[in-house]
Design a protein around this motif. Structure first.
Motif, PDB file in Angstrom:
ATOM      1  N   ASP A  95       0.809  -1.213   0.000  1.00  0.00           N
ATOM      2  CA  ASP A  95       0.000   0.000   0.000  1.00  0.00           C
ATOM      3  C   ASP A  95       0.847   1.270   0.000  1.00  0.00           C
ATOM      4  N   GLU A  96       1.891   1.303   0.829  1.00  0.00           N
ATOM      5  CA  GLU A  96       2.662   2.528   0.973  1.00  0.00           C
ATOM      6  C   GLU A  96       3.817   2.622  -0.022  1.00  0.00           C
ATOM      7  N   PHE A  97       4.510   1.513  -0.258  1.00  0.00           N
ATOM      8  CA  PHE A  97       5.695   1.545  -1.117  1.00  0.00           C
ATOM      9  C   PHE A  97       5.413   1.036  -2.527  1.00  0.00           C
ATOM     10  N   GLY A  98       4.241   0.479  -2.766  1.00  0.00           N
ATOM     11  CA  GLY A  98       3.870   0.021  -4.101  1.00  0.00           C
ATOM     12  C   GLY A  98       4.696  -1.140  -4.611  1.00  0.00           C
ATOM     13  N   LYS A  99       5.190  -1.981  -3.710  1.00  0.00           N
ATOM     14  CA  LYS A  99       6.019  -3.118  -4.104  1.00  0.00           C
ATOM     15  C   LYS A  99       5.217  -4.415  -4.010  1.00  0.00           C
ATOM     16  N   SER A 100       5.733  -5.461  -4.624  1.00  0.00           N
ATOM     17  CA  SER A 100       5.068  -6.758  -4.581  1.00  0.00           C
ATOM     18  C   SER A 100       5.435  -7.498  -3.299  1.00  0.00           C
ATOM     19  N   LEU A 101       4.564  -8.405  -2.898  1.00  0.00           N
ATOM     20  CA  LEU A 101       4.790  -9.221  -1.708  1.00  0.00           C
ATOM     21  C   LEU A 101       4.383 -10.650  -2.026  1.00  0.00           C
ATOM     22  N   TRP A 102       5.385 -11.537  -2.055  1.00  0.00           N
ATOM     23  CA  TRP A 102       5.140 -12.961  -2.293  1.00  0.00           C
ATOM     24  C   TRP A 102       5.227 -13.684  -0.949  1.00  0.00           C
ATOM     25  N   LEU A 103       4.158 -14.387  -0.574  1.00  0.00           N
ATOM     26  CA  LEU A 103       4.109 -15.096   0.699  1.00  0.00           C
ATOM     27  C   LEU A 103       4.634 -16.508   0.499  1.00  0.00           C
ATOM     28  N   ARG A 104       5.760 -16.790   1.124  1.00  0.00           N
ATOM     29  CA  ARG A 104       6.421 -18.081   0.933  1.00  0.00           C
ATOM     30  C   ARG A 104       5.950 -19.067   2.005  1.00  0.00           C
ATOM     31  N   THR A 105       5.224 -20.086   1.564  1.00  0.00           N
ATOM     32  CA  THR A 105       4.730 -21.088   2.495  1.00  0.00           C
ATOM     33  C   THR A 105       5.809 -22.138   2.734  1.00  0.00           C
ATOM     34  N   PHE A 106       5.849 -22.612   3.955  1.00  0.00           N
ATOM     35  CA  PHE A 106       6.830 -23.647   4.297  1.00  0.00           C
ATOM     36  C   PHE A 106       6.322 -24.350   5.542  1.00  0.00           C
ATOM     37  N   ALA A 107       6.091 -25.633   5.462  1.00  0.00           N
ATOM     38  CA  ALA A 107       5.534 -26.355   6.601  1.00  0.00           C
ATOM     39  C   ALA A 107       6.071 -27.779   6.630  1.00  0.00           C
ATOM     40  N   TYR A 108       6.131 -28.336   7.837  1.00  0.00           N
ATOM     41  CA  TYR A 108       6.660 -29.684   8.022  1.00  0.00           C
ATOM     42  C   TYR A 108       5.586 -30.714   8.368  1.00  0.00           C
ATOM     43  N   ASN A 109       4.420 -30.260   8.820  1.00  0.00           N
ATOM     44  CA  ASN A 109       3.415 -31.219   9.259  1.00  0.00           C
ATOM     45  C   ASN A 109       2.014 -30.714   8.927  1.00  0.00           C
ATOM     46  N   GLU A 110       1.039 -31.579   9.130  1.00  0.00           N
ATOM     47  CA  GLU A 110      -0.341 -31.265   8.754  1.00  0.00           C
ATOM     48  C   GLU A 110      -0.897 -30.094   9.557  1.00  0.00           C
ATOM     49  N   ALA A 111      -0.502 -29.988  10.822  1.00  0.00           N
ATOM     50  CA  ALA A 111      -0.995 -28.881  11.651  1.00  0.00           C
ATOM     51  C   ALA A 111      -0.546 -27.533  11.079  1.00  0.00           C
ATOM     52  N   GLU A 112       0.699 -27.465  10.623  1.00  0.00           N
ATOM     53  CA  GLU A 112       1.194 -26.217  10.048  1.00  0.00           C
ATOM     54  C   GLU A 112       0.488 -25.904   8.729  1.00  0.00           C
TER      55      GLU A 112
END
Length: 290
Positions: A182-199
């Motif tokens: 919103d403020e800087f007008g840059k992209s944001l990629w959310l990197r998912t990383f999980a080891y188990n079903e709960a995560e």
């Protein structure tokens, strides 16, 4: 010299796999991890000549946005970003993790007697926004962040809060995206990383709470857990509607320790071919260095 030849061979092979992209707007990228100007610059120029449009900088170059407070790190990132842009790569992203280690945060935000961050402390999230504003102002050359919010320095699930874990994750994303997008007008990629079903469950619930912005997307590995080539395709690929980058380890971090030249482009081509039919998966990024 052998390492530089390895970079070029990998990029040529990956560019062939990249022909699976559905449109010119799709991300075709590389992720550089090694702190070596000659190798990195060779990789950037080679990738740009093959039509790659996206560059990620991480690990030895800088694992967090806070690393840009170091003048040497900042200088290298600026040089790499300038070279990438001048070569035709349109998006240069830095890696970041949230939260950082607990000792990064002011003591007033620690829950008494625990050593844990009090996520409910008055002013904590406003302080975090100010911190991101300051850090982003240091490197206007970058076009976006790759934000890992699982397996971070101070795991948010281990800190103090009355909020359930999915809500905490969504709060981090909301806080960072308001500044980055919103403020800087840059992209944001959310990197998912999980080891188990709960995560995985926490991530899925979190994404249902997030206000998705036009410059936000997802990045996940081609396989669950880490880059073991015998693992199946990542079951999260395409599970969410947001534009998704699939992350590949082309340097053999877990099968050759980045020492043995990768000779398996068919492996990546076949996996990309399977994922190409998934609507949300329209992009890839590969690590040609470790």
């Amino acid at each position: 010299m052998a390492v530089r030849r390895c970079f070029i061979l990998l990029i040529v092979s990956l560019s062939t796999c990249g022909s699976l992209s559905a449109s010119p707007s799709d991300v075709r990228g590389i992720n550089l991890l090694s702190r070596n100007w000659k190798n990195d610059s060779t990789a950037i120029v080679s990738a740009a000549s093959k039509g790659f449009n996206h560059l990620q900088l991480s690990h030895k170059i800088g694992m967090n946005l806070s690393d840009m407070r170091d003048e040497e790190n900042l200088s290298l990132v600026r040089r790499l970003a300038d070279l990438a842009h001048s070569s035709g790569i349109t998006e240069v992203c830095l890696w970041d993790h949230a939260l950082y280690d607990t000792d990064y945060y002011p003591r007033r935000f620690m829950y008494p007697g625990t050593g844990l961050i009090d996520l409910d402390a008055p002013g904590f999230w406003d302080w975090m926004k100010d911190d991101y504003r300051e850090m982003l102002s240091l490197c206007p050359e970058i076009d976006g962040l790759i934000l890992t919010f699982i397996e971070s320095g101070a795991g948010i699930e281990d800190q103090f809060s009355v909020m359930p874990v999915p809500q905490r994750l969504a709060k981090i994303i909301e806080t960072v995206s308001e500044v980055v997008c919103d403020e800087f007008g840059k992209s944001l990629w959310l990197r998912t990383f999980a080891y188990n079903e709960a995560e995985y469950t926490n991530i899925a619930e979190c994404f249902g709470m997030v206000e998705w912005k036009s410059r936000m997307g997802l990045m996940m590995k081609d396989v669950p857990h880490d880059f073991f080539i015998t693992h199946p395709d990542n079951p999260l690929a395409g599970r969410f509607d947001q534009p998704t980058i699939i992350e590949f380890d082309a340097c053999g971090e877990y099968n050759g320790q980045s020492v043995i030249l990768n000779t398996m482009p068919r492996l990546y081509h076949d996996r990309m071919s399977r994922m190409a039919g998934i609507q949300a998966v329209r992009a890839f990024v590969a690590r040609p260095s470790r």
